[in-house]
Design an enzyme around this catalytic site. Structure first.
Site, short mmCIF file in Angstrom:
data_model
loop_
_atom_site.label_atom_id
_atom_site.label_comp_id
_atom_site.label_asym_id
_atom_site.label_seq_id
_atom_site.Cartn_x
_atom_site.Cartn_y
_atom_site.Cartn_z
N GLN A 68 5.20 -0.33 17.97
CA GLN A 68 4.71 -1.21 16.91
C GLN A 68 4.88 -2.68 17.26
O GLN A 68 4.08 -3.53 16.83
CB GLN A 68 5.44 -0.89 15.60
CG GLN A 68 5.15 0.50 15.07
CD GLN A 68 3.66 0.71 14.81
OE1 GLN A 68 3.05 -0.01 14.04
NE2 GLN A 68 3.07 1.70 15.47
N GLU A 76 3.67 -13.45 -36.53
CA GLU A 76 3.48 -14.33 -35.37
C GLU A 76 2.77 -15.63 -35.72
O GLU A 76 2.63 -16.51 -34.87
CB GLU A 76 2.68 -13.59 -34.29
CG GLU A 76 3.43 -12.38 -33.72
CD GLU A 76 2.62 -11.64 -32.67
OE1 GLU A 76 1.41 -11.94 -32.52
OE2 GLU A 76 3.19 -10.77 -31.99
N THR A 91 2.44 -6.52 11.62
CA THR A 91 3.03 -5.20 11.51
C THR A 91 4.55 -5.24 11.57
O THR A 91 5.14 -5.98 12.35
CB THR A 91 2.51 -4.30 12.64
OG1 THR A 91 1.14 -4.04 12.42
CG2 THR A 91 3.26 -2.98 12.70
N GLU A 151 7.37 -2.30 6.14
CA GLU A 151 6.04 -1.69 6.05
C GLU A 151 6.08 -0.22 6.50
O GLU A 151 5.66 0.68 5.78
CB GLU A 151 5.08 -2.47 6.92
CG GLU A 151 3.68 -1.89 6.99
CD GLU A 151 2.80 -2.59 8.02
OE1 GLU A 151 1.57 -2.40 7.95
OE2 GLU A 151 3.33 -3.31 8.89
N HIS A 152 6.57 0.01 7.71
CA HIS A 152 6.68 1.37 8.26
C HIS A 152 8.15 1.72 8.40
O HIS A 152 8.93 0.92 8.92
CB HIS A 152 6.05 1.47 9.65
CG HIS A 152 4.63 1.02 9.72
ND1 HIS A 152 4.25 -0.17 10.31
CD2 HIS A 152 3.48 1.61 9.29
CE1 HIS A 152 2.93 -0.29 10.24
NE2 HIS A 152 2.45 0.77 9.63
N TYR A 157 -11.89 -6.27 5.89
CA TYR A 157 -11.63 -6.97 7.14
C TYR A 157 -10.98 -6.01 8.13
O TYR A 157 -10.00 -5.33 7.80
CB TYR A 157 -10.71 -8.17 6.93
CG TYR A 157 -10.52 -8.95 8.21
CD1 TYR A 157 -11.58 -9.69 8.75
CD2 TYR A 157 -9.31 -8.91 8.91
CE1 TYR A 157 -11.43 -10.38 9.95
CE2 TYR A 157 -9.16 -9.61 10.10
CZ TYR A 157 -10.21 -10.33 10.62
OH TYR A 157 -10.08 -11.01 11.81
N HIS A 161 -6.23 -13.91 -36.35
CA HIS A 161 -6.01 -12.50 -36.07
C HIS A 161 -5.79 -11.72 -37.37
O HIS A 161 -6.32 -10.61 -37.56
CB HIS A 161 -4.76 -12.32 -35.18
CG HIS A 161 -4.96 -12.69 -33.75
ND1 HIS A 161 -5.27 -13.95 -33.33
CD2 HIS A 161 -4.86 -11.92 -32.62
CE1 HIS A 161 -5.35 -13.98 -32.01
NE2 HIS A 161 -5.12 -12.76 -31.55
N GLN A 214 -12.12 -17.39 8.60
CA GLN A 214 -13.52 -17.67 8.26
C GLN A 214 -14.23 -16.43 7.74
O GLN A 214 -15.09 -16.50 6.86
CB GLN A 214 -14.27 -18.28 9.45
CG GLN A 214 -14.37 -17.43 10.69
CD GLN A 214 -13.21 -17.63 11.65
OE1 GLN A 214 -12.13 -18.06 11.25
NE2 GLN A 214 -13.43 -17.32 12.93
N ASP A 237 -1.06 5.33 11.67
CA ASP A 237 -1.96 4.21 11.99
C ASP A 237 -3.36 4.69 12.31
O ASP A 237 -4.34 4.00 12.00
CB ASP A 237 -1.42 3.44 13.21
CG ASP A 237 -0.41 2.39 12.84
OD1 ASP A 237 -0.22 2.13 11.63
OD2 ASP A 237 0.20 1.82 13.77
N HIS A 249 1.90 -4.81 18.53
CA HIS A 249 0.86 -5.35 17.65
C HIS A 249 0.72 -6.85 17.81
O HIS A 249 -0.39 -7.39 17.77
CB HIS A 249 1.16 -5.02 16.19
CG HIS A 249 0.54 -3.75 15.71
ND1 HIS A 249 -0.78 -3.66 15.33
CD2 HIS A 249 1.05 -2.51 15.55
CE1 HIS A 249 -1.05 -2.43 14.95
NE2 HIS A 249 0.04 -1.70 15.07
N ASN A 293 -3.58 -10.82 10.83
CA ASN A 293 -2.43 -11.61 11.26
C ASN A 293 -1.93 -12.48 10.11
O ASN A 293 -2.38 -12.37 8.97
CB ASN A 293 -2.79 -12.45 12.49
CG ASN A 293 -3.92 -13.43 12.21
OD1 ASN A 293 -4.22 -13.76 11.06
ND2 ASN A 293 -4.59 -13.88 13.26
#
Length: 430
Positions: free
Chosen positions: A250, A407, A228, A318-319, A121, A412, A182, A352, A253, A205
């Site tokens: 930033q 166990e 961001t 993030e940054h 995306y 097993h 979508q 970026d 954004h 977003n």
């Protein structure tokens, strides 16, 4: 002790907004899961005012987008892709298959296998984020993904030529002009005309991030890369003009993009608000950046480097742009960040757009447990085992049998016991 000279929206307000986003996304996903292309078309018309005959671009449409760009623009796109491809290849080369005989007759190994199909995306509603095409499509191709599809919303009522060109030059196998939840749903769940993928990647977003969160499990995701975030760590060697340029750079954004100044310099902290006002007065994207700063901006004053590290790790941004006398101190001591930008000569914008590292990074404190998108995100490290001798099978089987009995796993245990009986040495009566 850290002092908060400016705070963002109360957490209760943020939580309420997140709940509204969650409910909206759940409804859209349910509609697309049940009604496919028809629902995608309805939401595209509602949110993007976009109802093409088909969402997938033809080869002629792709070529027309590329041809519409100047040679200089195409050269810039290729330069950026060269940097990102080079670093992604270096990262891939650091990964290797292994096979080792851990005990006589016992061979263990792992193979690094690329995911078969990925949906990328690329945000592009407010700004045509060309760089996101490099970061996702190109990196997936370097990893060896066979089928990479890419989607971006229309820009100014049509496919963004620059985004389409970047997708194409990066190696996308299918290109779609559709946006938002979508697009995420169509790629992840599939429709009558879109074959679903195994993994969804890319920033977006809050709605896009929530769609990825709700779809995780049905498909893989890279990480939750929402609005961001930027954190500026600065001391008295940094001036207000530079700090504010990096904060607002930033904040533009989106209106919900957190921008935080963390400093041990009271003079810098007190100078920033006036400089914010000065730069907003001349910044073309001020209508967005101003809201982000007013509602999500923060100024935090600390006593020392140690306290700044503690606060930075708590924020897990993030940054993180470090402009201090000793930037490497933060490289050595910080543990929670999406990406570090060390020193005044670099900045988040370089990362970026062009420098070569990937800009799809963890947000909402996810940096506490994950790094950003890289070639390894598209690769599954899958183990295998081989037992080559009767003696090894029987020996491992005896241990396994006893551990299974511990166990209470009878089935097993029999898997082990049958091999002990078949491959072990016959036991002779005394």
């Amino acid at each position: 002790m850290a002092q908060y000279l400016k705070t963002s929206k109360p957490q209760a307000v943020k939580t309420e907004i997140q709940a509204q986003v969650r409910d909206t996304v759940a409804g859209i996903l349910a509609q697309i899961a049940s009604r496919g292309d028809a629902a995608v078309r309805e939401y595209s018309a509602q949110f993007d005012k976009w109802e093409p005959k088909q969402f997938r671009l033809s080869q002629a449409e792709i070529e027309a987008c590329v041809a519409s760009l100047s040679p200089d623009v195409l050269a810039d796109i290729r330069f950026a892709q060269d940097q990102i491809r080079r670093f992604a290849q270096i990262q891939k080369d650091s990964m290797r298959d292994v096979e080792v005989e851990t005990l006589p007759g016992v061979v263990l190994g792992h193979k690094n296998l690329p995911v078969n199909s990925v949906g990328c995306y690329i945000p592009g509603g407010k700004y045509p984020l060309v760089a996101s095409a490099h970061m996702s499509v190109l990196t997936a191709k370097v990893a060896g993904v066979k089928r990479v599809i890419a989607a971006a919303p229309p820009f100014d009522g049509k496919p963004s030529p620059a985004i389409v060109a970047a997708m194409h030059l990066a190696g996308a196998d299918e290109i779609y002009c559709m946006g938002g939840v979508q697009a995420i749903a169509a790629m992840a769940l599939g429709t009558e005309h879109i074959e679903p993928v195994d993994m969804i990647v890319g920033p977006g977003n809050a709605y896009v991030a929530e769609a990825k969160r709700q779809l995780f499990g049905r498909v893989g995701i890279d990480l939750l890369a929402g609005p961001t975030e930027t954190l500026i760590i600065a001391d008295d060697t940094c001036d207000a003009e530079l700090a504010v340029a990096d904060l607002l750079g930033q904040a533009e954004h989106g209106p919900n993009s957190p921008a935080i100044l963390l400093t041990n310099s009271r003079a810098l902290a007190e100078a920033v608000p006036a400089e914010i006002a000065r730069q907003l007065a001349i910044l073309p994207t001020a209508p967005i950046a101003r809201v982000a700063w007013e509602e999500y901006g923060e100024i935090i004053l600390c006593d020392s480097y140690e306290e700044m590290v503690a606060e930075a790790d708590r924020i897990a941004s993030e940054h993180v742009q470090v402009m201090t006398r000793d930037p490497d101190y933060f490289l050595q001591h910080m543990t929670n960040y999406g990406a570090l930008f060390l020193g005044a000569r670099t900045n988040v914008s370089y990362g970026d757009k062009v420098i070569g590292t990937n800009h799809t990074l963890p947000t909402t404190r996810a940096a506490r447990y994950t790094g950003g998108l890289w070639v390894g995100k598209f690769i599954k490290t899958c183990t295998y085992q081989r037992v080559t001798t009767d003696e090894a099978s029987a020996m491992i089987g005896e241990y396994c049998s006893r551990l299974c009995a511990l166990e209470g796993f009878a089935g097993h245990k029999e898997q082990a016991d049958i091999r002990v009986r078949r491959y072990g040495k016959p036991r002779h009566a005394a």
